[in-house]
Design a protein around this motif. Structure first.
Motif, mmCIF file in Angstrom:
data_model
loop_
_atom_site.group_PDB
_atom_site.id
_atom_site.type_symbol
_atom_site.label_atom_id
_atom_site.label_comp_id
_atom_site.label_asym_id
_atom_site.label_seq_id
_atom_site.Cartn_x
_atom_site.Cartn_y
_atom_site.Cartn_z
ATOM 1 N N LEU A 137 0.828 -1.211 0.000
ATOM 2 C CA LEU A 137 0.000 0.000 0.000
ATOM 3 C C LEU A 137 0.857 1.254 0.000
ATOM 4 C CD1 LEU A 137 -2.846 -0.945 2.516
ATOM 5 C CD2 LEU A 137 -3.134 -0.335 0.116
ATOM 6 N N ALA A 138 1.975 1.192 0.731
ATOM 7 C CA ALA A 138 2.847 2.363 0.826
ATOM 8 C C ALA A 138 3.458 2.735 -0.513
ATOM 9 C CB ALA A 138 3.956 2.104 1.846
ATOM 10 N N LEU A 139 3.494 1.806 -1.466
ATOM 11 C CA LEU A 139 4.022 2.101 -2.797
ATOM 12 C C LEU A 139 3.061 2.950 -3.627
ATOM 13 C CD1 LEU A 139 5.446 -1.411 -3.793
ATOM 14 C CD2 LEU A 139 6.765 0.590 -3.075
ATOM 15 N N LEU A 140 1.800 2.959 -3.224
ATOM 16 C CA LEU A 140 0.774 3.651 -3.998
ATOM 17 C C LEU A 140 0.706 5.130 -3.623
ATOM 18 C CD1 LEU A 140 -1.973 0.879 -3.726
ATOM 19 C CD2 LEU A 140 -0.216 1.169 -5.496
ATOM 20 N N ARG A 141 0.139 5.909 -4.519
ATOM 21 C CA ARG A 141 0.116 7.353 -4.305
ATOM 22 C C ARG A 141 -0.886 7.760 -3.237
ATOM 23 N NH1 ARG A 141 0.216 11.386 -9.343
ATOM 24 N NH2 ARG A 141 2.341 10.555 -9.309
ATOM 25 N N PHE A 142 -2.032 7.119 -3.193
ATOM 26 C CA PHE A 142 -3.078 7.504 -2.238
ATOM 27 C C PHE A 142 -3.498 6.292 -1.402
ATOM 28 C CE2 PHE A 142 -3.714 10.117 -6.109
ATOM 29 C CZ PHE A 142 -3.318 11.349 -5.581
ATOM 30 N N PRO A 143 -2.625 5.804 -0.534
ATOM 31 C CA PRO A 143 -2.944 4.570 0.199
ATOM 32 C C PRO A 143 -4.169 4.689 1.104
ATOM 33 C CG PRO A 143 -0.977 5.624 1.095
ATOM 34 C CD PRO A 143 -1.301 6.332 -0.179
ATOM 35 N N PHE A 144 -4.348 5.847 1.734
ATOM 36 C CA PHE A 144 -5.500 5.983 2.631
ATOM 37 C C PHE A 144 -6.804 5.967 1.849
ATOM 38 C CE2 PHE A 144 -8.605 8.665 4.913
ATOM 39 C CZ PHE A 144 -8.799 7.848 6.026
ATOM 40 N N LEU A 145 -6.874 6.716 0.754
ATOM 41 C CA LEU A 145 -8.097 6.751 -0.047
ATOM 42 C C LEU A 145 -8.390 5.381 -0.641
ATOM 43 C CD1 LEU A 145 -7.799 10.190 -1.880
ATOM 44 C CD2 LEU A 145 -9.134 9.611 0.153
#
Length: 352
Positions: A137-145
């Protein structure tokens, strides 16, 4: 005019414990015990139901967010992988075996089920999944969304059931990611350096937020019963399973997540920033989490909490919950139950 003095709260050095987070841990786990202790009272008491809704609006999200705050998003090494096994996988099997034995003795039938976690053990399975998936998830731009979208979407899928706690794991994922994001941001450093005046202004706002929540709940508890708000706050079932099969049902979970995020921040601002008498107790939250059910279970099964009850019993159960959290956090309890809660199991791992 001279500037107000800044409190003597130093920025924590890397690797040091921050009392505020230990305080948050202990308060959060105490609220978890409270929620479990008063559950049997809510059927007959509107007061208990109101307290339950108030606590459940934020206490599990807070507990998950605090766990996320201490999670690491870098690719796990051998040490981290071993800790997942010793801190989560083995305790899950140990305590699930204990609960299976208890249920077997109580019913007279042998019952061993490691697929459907007993009572609070879902959290161990969820932590395993969250820790393993966080680096991705941390690799993605918007992990929280993205985690919010996953949480809302899984509520439309009745097939995402309780096996291996997959429903709660996906539904509560946003709070784990939120906790991790709070560590990436300078939230703690800024808050610890804030002046006394700023702190009390912010805390006044936080108290107002919780006050409004309590007032809204108290105004019409029967309405919240009819709307099945409790089922929404459990983050446990698909929407159709508790009567919401409309296309807009996901808005219920989205609203619950939004409310919980606000309450998490408000909660953290109310937590004492400095060392308190219960700061050391915040280091034993997993002991409280895994052991408190064995204290509450005989009380719940005794029938003492069944039927109409006075509000005095509600107060007594809340006070008992605080006492349970304090006792189970003591060093002697940790020494006795360490083989169960934190098994080292060196024999299990291959030599490297």
């Amino acid at each position: 005019m001279s500037r107000p003095a800044t409190p003597a709260v130093a920025r924590p050095a890397a690797g040091t414990r921050v009392p505020m987070w230990d305080n948050a841990r202990f308060i959060a786990i105490t609220l978890v015990v409270v929620g479990h202790a008063i559950l049997k009272l809510i059927a007959e008491s509107d007061t208990a139901y109101g307290v339950y809704l108030f606590v459940y609006a934020f206490h599990v999200p807070v507990f998950v967010a605090v766990a996320g705050y201490f999670a690491k998003a870098n690719p796990p090494g051998v040490k981290q992988l071993k800790r997942i096994v010793t801190d989560l996988v083995l305790p899950y099997f140990i305590f699930e075996a204990i609960w299976s034995a208890i249920h077997s003795i109580r019913t007279g039938w042998l019952s061993v089920d490691f697929v459907s976690p007993s009572w609070t053990l879902w959290f161990l399975l969820a932590l395993i999944v969250w820790r393993v998936t966080l680096p991705y998830l941390a690799l993605l731009r918007f992990p929280f969304l993205i985690s919010v979208a996953v949480s809302v979407a899984c509520g439309y899928l009745p097939g995402v059931g309780g096996d291996f706690a997959l429903n709660r794991t996906l539904a509560l994922l946003p709070f784990f990611v939120l906790g991790w994001k709070l560590r990436q941001l300078p939230f703690t450093a800024i808050w610890l350096r804030a002046s006394t005046r700023v702190v009390w202004v912010v805390r006044a706002g936080a108290i107002a937020i919780f006050g409004v929540l309590a007032l809204v709940i108290a105004l019409d508890v029967p309405l919240w019963r009819d709307l099945k708000v409790r089922r929404v706050l459990l983050y446990e079932q698909a929407y159709p399973e508790f009567g919401y099969d409309q296309w807009w049902a996901g808005a219920l979970r989205l609203a619950a997540i939004a409310l919980a995020v606000v309450l998490i921040v408000a909660f953290l601002t109310l937590v004492p920033r400095r060392t308190t008498w219960f700061s050391p107790l915040g280091r034993a939250t997993m002991y409280v989490y895994l052991l408190h059910t064995f204290v509450l279970y005989p009380i719940r099964e005794s029938g003492l909490l069944d039927g109409p009850q006075s509000d005095l019993l509600l107060v007594a159960m809340i006070l008992l919950s605080v006492l349970i959290a304090i006792v189970l956090s003591q060093p002697i309890v940790r020494r006795i139950f360490r083989p169960l809660v934190e098994p080292r199991a060196r024999w299990l791992f291959a030599e490297r």
